[in-house]
Design a protein around this motif. Structure first.
Motif, mmCIF file in Angstrom:
data_model
loop_
_atom_site.group_PDB
_atom_site.id
_atom_site.type_symbol
_atom_site.label_atom_id
_atom_site.label_comp_id
_atom_site.label_asym_id
_atom_site.label_seq_id
_atom_site.Cartn_x
_atom_site.Cartn_y
_atom_site.Cartn_z
ATOM 1 N N MET A 168 5.378 6.825 -24.605
ATOM 2 C CA MET A 168 4.408 7.478 -23.747
ATOM 3 C C MET A 168 3.919 6.392 -22.890
ATOM 4 S SD MET A 168 2.741 10.459 -23.504
ATOM 5 C CE MET A 168 1.119 10.978 -23.701
ATOM 6 N N LEU A 169 3.471 5.200 -23.264
ATOM 7 C CA LEU A 169 3.146 4.156 -22.326
ATOM 8 C C LEU A 169 4.088 3.701 -21.413
ATOM 9 C CD1 LEU A 169 0.802 2.392 -21.804
ATOM 10 C CD2 LEU A 169 1.449 0.722 -23.504
ATOM 11 N N LYS A 170 5.309 3.765 -21.663
ATOM 12 C CA LYS A 170 6.554 3.496 -21.032
ATOM 13 C C LYS A 170 6.597 4.507 -19.700
ATOM 14 C CE LYS A 170 10.650 1.350 -22.798
ATOM 15 N NZ LYS A 170 11.976 1.294 -23.296
ATOM 16 N N ASN A 171 6.447 5.550 -20.129
ATOM 17 C CA ASN A 171 6.510 6.814 -19.176
ATOM 18 C C ASN A 171 5.258 6.565 -17.921
ATOM 19 O OD1 ASN A 171 8.651 7.711 -20.145
ATOM 20 N ND2 ASN A 171 7.869 9.472 -21.323
ATOM 21 N N ALA A 172 4.052 6.332 -18.417
ATOM 22 C CA ALA A 172 3.024 6.228 -17.570
ATOM 23 C C ALA A 172 3.224 5.000 -16.728
ATOM 24 C CB ALA A 172 1.536 6.114 -18.598
ATOM 25 N N VAL A 173 3.739 3.748 -17.307
ATOM 26 C CA VAL A 173 3.907 2.579 -16.404
ATOM 27 C C VAL A 173 5.061 2.907 -15.378
ATOM 28 C CG1 VAL A 173 4.803 0.487 -16.332
ATOM 29 C CG2 VAL A 173 3.256 1.052 -18.249
ATOM 30 N N PHE A 174 5.838 3.502 -15.651
ATOM 31 C CA PHE A 174 7.124 4.053 -14.842
ATOM 32 C C PHE A 174 6.523 4.763 -13.763
ATOM 33 C CE2 PHE A 174 11.325 4.611 -13.567
ATOM 34 C CZ PHE A 174 11.544 5.799 -13.219
ATOM 35 N N ALA A 175 5.816 5.744 -13.958
ATOM 36 C CA ALA A 175 5.066 6.647 -13.041
ATOM 37 C C ALA A 175 4.250 6.171 -12.176
ATOM 38 C CB ALA A 175 4.350 7.804 -13.920
ATOM 39 N N ILE A 176 3.533 5.238 -12.699
ATOM 40 C CA ILE A 176 2.660 4.266 -11.728
ATOM 41 C C ILE A 176 3.402 3.323 -10.630
ATOM 42 C CG2 ILE A 176 0.736 2.500 -11.701
ATOM 43 C CD1 ILE A 176 -0.326 3.590 -14.366
ATOM 44 N N ILE A 177 4.333 2.795 -11.289
ATOM 45 C CA ILE A 177 5.151 1.849 -10.353
ATOM 46 C C ILE A 177 6.049 2.740 -9.279
ATOM 47 C CG2 ILE A 177 7.294 0.527 -10.293
ATOM 48 C CD1 ILE A 177 6.584 -0.497 -13.190
ATOM 49 N N CYS A 178 6.542 4.169 -9.763
ATOM 50 C CA CYS A 178 7.172 5.016 -8.744
ATOM 51 C C CYS A 178 6.201 5.427 -7.857
ATOM 52 C CB CYS A 178 7.545 6.162 -9.519
ATOM 53 S SG CYS A 178 9.132 5.836 -10.492
ATOM 54 N N LEU A 179 4.939 5.763 -8.182
ATOM 55 C CA LEU A 179 3.755 6.191 -7.145
ATOM 56 C C LEU A 179 3.634 4.978 -6.156
ATOM 57 C CD1 LEU A 179 1.410 8.199 -9.328
ATOM 58 C CD2 LEU A 179 2.769 9.074 -7.572
ATOM 59 N N LEU A 180 3.456 3.523 -6.676
ATOM 60 C CA LEU A 180 3.214 2.475 -5.883
ATOM 61 C C LEU A 180 4.307 2.436 -5.001
ATOM 62 C CD1 LEU A 180 1.441 -0.011 -8.599
ATOM 63 C CD2 LEU A 180 0.395 1.329 -6.588
ATOM 64 N N LEU A 181 5.460 2.472 -5.488
ATOM 65 C CA LEU A 181 6.601 2.308 -4.385
ATOM 66 C C LEU A 181 6.716 3.237 -3.412
ATOM 67 C CD1 LEU A 181 9.552 1.226 -6.946
ATOM 68 C CD2 LEU A 181 8.546 -0.294 -5.264
ATOM 69 N N PHE A 182 6.715 4.475 -3.787
ATOM 70 C CA PHE A 182 6.729 5.655 -2.780
ATOM 71 C C PHE A 182 5.437 5.783 -1.934
ATOM 72 C CE2 PHE A 182 10.090 6.520 -5.785
ATOM 73 C CZ PHE A 182 11.212 6.375 -4.941
ATOM 74 N N SER A 183 4.550 5.551 -2.177
ATOM 75 C CA SER A 183 3.307 5.787 -1.654
ATOM 76 C C SER A 183 2.820 4.753 -0.377
ATOM 77 C CB SER A 183 1.877 5.810 -2.478
ATOM 78 O OG SER A 183 1.814 4.670 -3.033
ATOM 79 N N CYS A 184 3.487 3.505 -0.717
ATOM 80 C CA CYS A 184 3.202 2.592 0.296
ATOM 81 C C CYS A 184 4.163 2.916 1.568
ATOM 82 C CB CYS A 184 3.529 1.086 -0.197
ATOM 83 S SG CYS A 184 2.614 0.720 -1.572
ATOM 84 N N GLY A 185 3.414 2.888 2.750
ATOM 85 C CA GLY A 185 3.943 3.304 3.868
ATOM 86 C C GLY A 185 3.257 3.023 5.101
ATOM 87 N N LYS A 186 3.787 3.316 6.265
ATOM 88 C CA LYS A 186 2.961 3.219 7.287
ATOM 89 C C LYS A 186 2.095 4.692 7.321
ATOM 90 C CE LYS A 186 6.448 1.014 10.304
ATOM 91 N NZ LYS A 186 7.141 1.020 11.287
ATOM 92 N N ASP A 187 0.887 4.365 7.980
ATOM 93 C CA ASP A 187 -0.260 5.607 8.164
ATOM 94 C C ASP A 187 0.423 6.439 9.287
ATOM 95 O OD1 ASP A 187 -1.909 4.315 6.354
ATOM 96 O OD2 ASP A 187 -3.012 3.474 8.053
ATOM 97 N N ALA A 188 0.278 7.715 9.094
ATOM 98 C CA ALA A 188 0.803 8.796 9.935
ATOM 99 C C ALA A 188 0.071 8.580 11.232
ATOM 100 C CB ALA A 188 0.514 10.011 9.249
ATOM 101 N N ALA A 189 0.680 8.696 12.296
ATOM 102 C CA ALA A 189 0.201 8.366 13.692
ATOM 103 C C ALA A 189 0.790 9.679 14.511
ATOM 104 C CB ALA A 189 0.326 7.209 14.228
ATOM 105 N N PRO A 190 -0.122 10.253 15.522
ATOM 106 C CA PRO A 190 0.351 11.194 16.042
ATOM 107 C C PRO A 190 1.439 10.699 17.112
ATOM 108 C CG PRO A 190 -1.912 10.821 16.512
ATOM 109 C CD PRO A 190 -1.460 9.866 15.450
ATOM 110 N N LYS A 191 2.446 11.538 17.294
ATOM 111 C CA LYS A 191 3.365 11.188 18.395
ATOM 112 C C LYS A 191 2.968 11.492 19.936
ATOM 113 C CE LYS A 191 7.405 11.295 15.419
ATOM 114 N NZ LYS A 191 8.714 11.682 15.141
#
Length: 185
Positions: free
Chosen positions: A1-24
């Motif tokens: 279970m701890l493995k799944n939680a760490v994996f989920a946190i790493i996935c969130l960190l990888l996919f949530s990091c990006g540029k802020d949305a800006a209007p075109k």
């Protein structure tokens, strides 16, 4: 279970990091030209008309030939005058030849005849579409003594989409010129 939680946190960190949305920014180009504020053109030549206050009239290479220049648009209307001396048909053929020389690049040529009997002004207006060097041409005559031709040219490569607003603006001025065109004698 701890493995799944760490994996989920790493996935969130990888996919949530990006540029802020800006209007075109809007993609449409908006060109605005001033109101024409027409002026009367009159000279020693046997014709007069009204032209746009946004333009300048300059003398051409021959007597009674003029350039109506739109400096901010890099455009010129070449206006030429010929007295008719039993050669009316020749002038009409030459004016039409000037128009139809553009068929190589023009995608279409729209012809509109006009008639102002009160001022004895008759002729044809040609609107050339596509990558033609000249976008608008016309000839005006009284069918007896006078013959005028005009050709609109831009000092740039023919780009129909980019030039369309300027062509429409100048077309309105040319139509006003024809509405107010008069022969002096």
């Amino acid at each position: 279970m701890l493995k799944n939680a760490v994996f989920a946190i790493i996935c969130l960190l990888l996919f949530s990091c990006g540029k802020d949305a800006a209007p075109k920014p809007m993609g449409d180009l908006r060109l605005e030209y001033p109101n024409s504020g027409y002026k009367e053109f009159s000279s020693a030549c046997p014709y007069s008309f009204e032209y746009s206050g946004f333009a300048k009239v300059e003398e051409g290479k021959q007597p009674c030939w003029y350039y109506i220049t739109y400096p901010k648009m890099k455009a010129k209307v070449f206006l030429t005058y010929f007295p008719i001396k039993n050669d009316f048909d020749l002038h009409v053929k030459e004016a039409e030849k000037m128009v139809y020389e553009h068929t190589i690049k023009a995608s279409s040529i729209k012809t509109k005849s006009f008639s102002y009997p009160v001022n004895k002004v008759y002729g044809n207006l040609y609107e050339l579409k596509g990558q033609s060097a000249s976008n608008i041409q016309f000839y005006a005559t009284d069918s007896a003594k006078h013959f005028v031709t005009a050709n609109l040219y831009f000092n740039t490569r023919p780009k129909p989409d980019s030039l369309a607003p300027a062509v429409d603006y100048i077309k309105k001025d040319i139509l006003h010129m024809l509405d107010t065109f008069k022969w002096k004698n």
